[in-house]
Scaffold this motif. Sequence first.
Motif, PDB file in Angstrom:
ATOM      1  N   ILE A   9       0.870  -1.193   0.000  1.00 54.00           N
ATOM      2  CA  ILE A   9       0.000   0.000   0.000  1.00 54.00           C
ATOM      3  C   ILE A   9       0.899   1.233   0.000  1.00 54.00           C
ATOM      4  O   ILE A   9       1.871   1.297   0.759  1.00 54.00           O
ATOM      5  N   GLU A  10       0.579   2.180  -0.854  1.00 56.62           N
ATOM      6  CA  GLU A  10       1.317   3.454  -0.874  1.00 56.62           C
ATOM      7  C   GLU A  10       1.019   4.214   0.424  1.00 56.62           C
ATOM      8  O   GLU A  10      -0.144   4.335   0.806  1.00 56.62           O
ATOM      9  N   VAL A  11       2.065   4.719   1.058  1.00 57.89           N
ATOM     10  CA  VAL A  11       1.866   5.518   2.277  1.00 57.89           C
ATOM     11  C   VAL A  11       0.977   6.723   1.963  1.00 57.89           C
ATOM     12  O   VAL A  11       0.126   7.113   2.769  1.00 57.89           O
ATOM     13  N   ALA A  12       1.122   7.273   0.753  1.00 53.52           N
ATOM     14  CA  ALA A  12       0.345   8.458   0.367  1.00 53.52           C
ATOM     15  C   ALA A  12      -1.164   8.184   0.346  1.00 53.52           C
ATOM     16  O   ALA A  12      -1.955   9.125   0.364  1.00 53.52           O
ATOM     17  N   GLN A  13      -1.549   6.898   0.307  1.00 54.64           N
ATOM     18  CA  GLN A  13      -2.977   6.570   0.327  1.00 54.64           C
ATOM     19  C   GLN A  13      -3.612   6.886   1.678  1.00 54.64           C
ATOM     20  O   GLN A  13      -4.828   6.947   1.786  1.00 54.64           O
ATOM     21  N   ILE A  14      -2.766   7.018   2.710  1.00 54.89           N
ATOM     22  CA  ILE A  14      -3.295   7.259   4.059  1.00 54.89           C
ATOM     23  C   ILE A  14      -2.836   8.648   4.504  1.00 54.89           C
ATOM     24  O   ILE A  14      -1.654   8.863   4.767  1.00 54.89           O
ATOM     25  N   GLN A  15      -3.739   9.574   4.577  1.00 61.05           N
ATOM     26  CA  GLN A  15      -3.411  10.937   5.010  1.00 61.05           C
ATOM     27  C   GLN A  15      -2.870  10.899   6.438  1.00 61.05           C
ATOM     28  O   GLN A  15      -3.310  10.052   7.236  1.00 61.05           O
ATOM     29  N   PRO A  16      -1.924  11.799   6.773  1.00 63.59           N
ATOM     30  CA  PRO A  16      -1.424  11.830   8.152  1.00 63.59           C
ATOM     31  C   PRO A  16      -2.575  11.960   9.157  1.00 63.59           C
ATOM     32  O   PRO A  16      -3.473  12.776   8.972  1.00 63.59           O
ATOM     33  N   PRO A  55     -14.847  -3.582  27.342  1.00 63.32           N
ATOM     34  CA  PRO A  55     -14.769  -5.010  27.667  1.00 63.32           C
ATOM     35  C   PRO A  55     -13.686  -5.833  26.949  1.00 63.32           C
ATOM     36  O   PRO A  55     -13.489  -6.990  27.339  1.00 63.32           O
ATOM     37  N   PRO A  56     -12.986  -5.324  25.926  1.00 63.97           N
ATOM     38  CA  PRO A  56     -12.000  -6.210  25.273  1.00 63.97           C
ATOM     39  C   PRO A  56     -10.972  -6.760  26.265  1.00 63.97           C
ATOM     40  O   PRO A  56     -10.358  -5.994  27.016  1.00 63.97           O
ATOM     41  N   PRO A  57     -10.767  -8.076  26.260  1.00 65.00           N
ATOM     42  CA  PRO A  57      -9.864  -8.687  27.241  1.00 65.00           C
ATOM     43  C   PRO A  57      -8.385  -8.611  26.852  1.00 65.00           C
ATOM     44  O   PRO A  57      -7.514  -8.782  27.701  1.00 65.00           O
ATOM     45  N   GLU A  58      -8.121  -8.385  25.566  1.00 66.51           N
ATOM     46  CA  GLU A  58      -6.732  -8.416  25.093  1.00 66.51           C
ATOM     47  C   GLU A  58      -6.499  -7.279  24.107  1.00 66.51           C
ATOM     48  O   GLU A  58      -7.447  -6.777  23.497  1.00 66.51           O
ATOM     49  N   PRO A  59      -5.214  -6.935  23.894  1.00 66.50           N
ATOM     50  CA  PRO A  59      -4.917  -5.913  22.878  1.00 66.50           C
ATOM     51  C   PRO A  59      -5.196  -6.440  21.472  1.00 66.50           C
ATOM     52  O   PRO A  59      -5.331  -7.650  21.272  1.00 66.50           O
ATOM     53  N   LEU A  60      -5.255  -5.519  20.513  1.00 63.87           N
ATOM     54  CA  LEU A  60      -5.411  -5.924  19.115  1.00 63.87           C
ATOM     55  C   LEU A  60      -4.119  -6.583  18.645  1.00 63.87           C
ATOM     56  O   LEU A  60      -3.023  -6.218  19.092  1.00 63.87           O
ATOM     57  N   GLN A  61      -4.256  -7.540  17.757  1.00 62.56           N
ATOM     58  CA  GLN A  61      -3.079  -8.242  17.238  1.00 62.56           C
ATOM     59  C   GLN A  61      -2.273  -7.311  16.330  1.00 62.56           C
ATOM     60  O   GLN A  61      -2.832  -6.652  15.455  1.00 62.56           O
ATOM     61  N   LYS A  62      -0.949  -7.246  16.580  1.00 62.35           N
ATOM     62  CA  LYS A  62      -0.080  -6.440  15.719  1.00 62.35           C
ATOM     63  C   LYS A  62       0.209  -7.214  14.440  1.00 62.35           C
ATOM     64  O   LYS A  62       0.428  -8.424  14.477  1.00 62.35           O
ATOM     65  N   ILE A  63       0.239  -6.505  13.336  1.00 66.65           N
ATOM     66  CA  ILE A  63       0.548  -7.107  12.040  1.00 66.65           C
ATOM     67  C   ILE A  63       1.924  -6.622  11.615  1.00 66.65           C
ATOM     68  O   ILE A  63       2.197  -5.415  11.625  1.00 66.65           O
ATOM     69  N   GLU A  64       2.795  -7.563  11.269  1.00 69.40           N
ATOM     70  CA  GLU A  64       4.153  -7.183  10.872  1.00 69.40           C
ATOM     71  C   GLU A  64       4.145  -6.536   9.491  1.00 69.40           C
ATOM     72  O   GLU A  64       3.409  -6.974   8.605  1.00 69.40           O
ATOM     73  N   PHE A  65       4.981  -5.514   9.340  1.00 70.10           N
ATOM     74  CA  PHE A  65       5.067  -4.821   8.056  1.00 70.10           C
ATOM     75  C   PHE A  65       6.428  -4.132   7.946  1.00 70.10           C
ATOM     76  O   PHE A  65       7.167  -4.015   8.934  1.00 70.10           O
ATOM     77  N   GLU A  66       6.736  -3.683   6.730  1.00 66.43           N
ATOM     78  CA  GLU A  66       7.931  -2.877   6.491  1.00 66.43           C
ATOM     79  C   GLU A  66       7.497  -1.663   5.698  1.00 66.43           C
ATOM     80  O   GLU A  66       6.507  -1.726   4.973  1.00 66.43           O
ATOM     81  N   VAL A  67       8.266  -0.595   5.837  1.00 65.15           N
ATOM     82  CA  VAL A  67       8.030   0.573   4.982  1.00 65.15           C
ATOM     83  C   VAL A  67       9.265   0.701   4.102  1.00 65.15           C
ATOM     84  O   VAL A  67      10.389   0.781   4.595  1.00 65.15           O
ATOM     85  N   ASP A  68       9.057   0.660   2.789  1.00 65.39           N
ATOM     86  CA  ASP A  68      10.158   0.704   1.834  1.00 65.39           C
ATOM     87  C   ASP A  68       9.745   1.592   0.659  1.00 65.39           C
ATOM     88  O   ASP A  68       8.735   1.312   0.001  1.00 65.39           O
ATOM     89  N   ASP A  69      10.521   2.639   0.417  1.00 69.16           N
ATOM     90  CA  ASP A  69      10.206   3.559  -0.693  1.00 69.16           C
ATOM     91  C   ASP A  69       8.768   4.055  -0.637  1.00 69.16           C
ATOM     92  O   ASP A  69       8.029   3.970  -1.625  1.00 69.16           O
ATOM     93  N   ASP A  70       8.384   4.549   0.495  1.00 67.13           N
ATOM     94  CA  ASP A  70       7.018   5.077   0.686  1.00 67.13           C
ATOM     95  C   ASP A  70       5.925   4.045   0.418  1.00 67.13           C
ATOM     96  O   ASP A  70       4.816   4.393   0.027  1.00 67.13           O
TER      97      ASP A  70
END
Length: 156
Positions: free
Chosen positions: A65-72, A136-151
């Motif tokens: 996914i392009e980082v630019a697709q997600i506004q700050p 009520p959530p008993p646990e944190p949300l699951q983290k998804i592994e990712f890398e950022v490369d060339d935006d």
Amino acid sequence: MKFESRSVNNMPGHKSEKSGGKSRRAFLERFMGFVIFVLFAGSVNIVVRYLIPPAKAKKAKKLTIEVAQIQPGSSLVVEYRGEPVVLINHPEGIRALSAVCTHLGCIVKWNPDENALVCPCHGGRFDANGRVISGPPPEPLQKIEFEVDDDQIILA
Ligand code: FES
């Protein structure tokens, strides 16, 4: 003058009730057998598909996914490995978390005003790192592994 008395069943071209009844019964028996087979096969198919997850969910490909697709400050929900994943372009960096609430499985949404992921079902709230803030959530949300490369954000 003499009249011959004949019953309707003895008239030429008329099948007797017995033979017509037998063929109708045989047809109905075969038809009902077919209907039962179709219903049984459909039920077996549903059970097998429930027990064995689709192959595509297991064989996930990279998702870019392009980082630019997600506004700050905003977020984007994508499907990855058959599950919704929320990507947040947070001031402290990109975050990738499962969007499935750990309470009862509703889909959380990023609320930039609260700086939190909010579950619409029972009001569970998580911070940008997926930790439970309240509700009520008993646990944190699951983290998804990712890398950022060339935006580009790469989920692999
Ligand atoms: Fe999210 Fe209940 S399903 S708080």
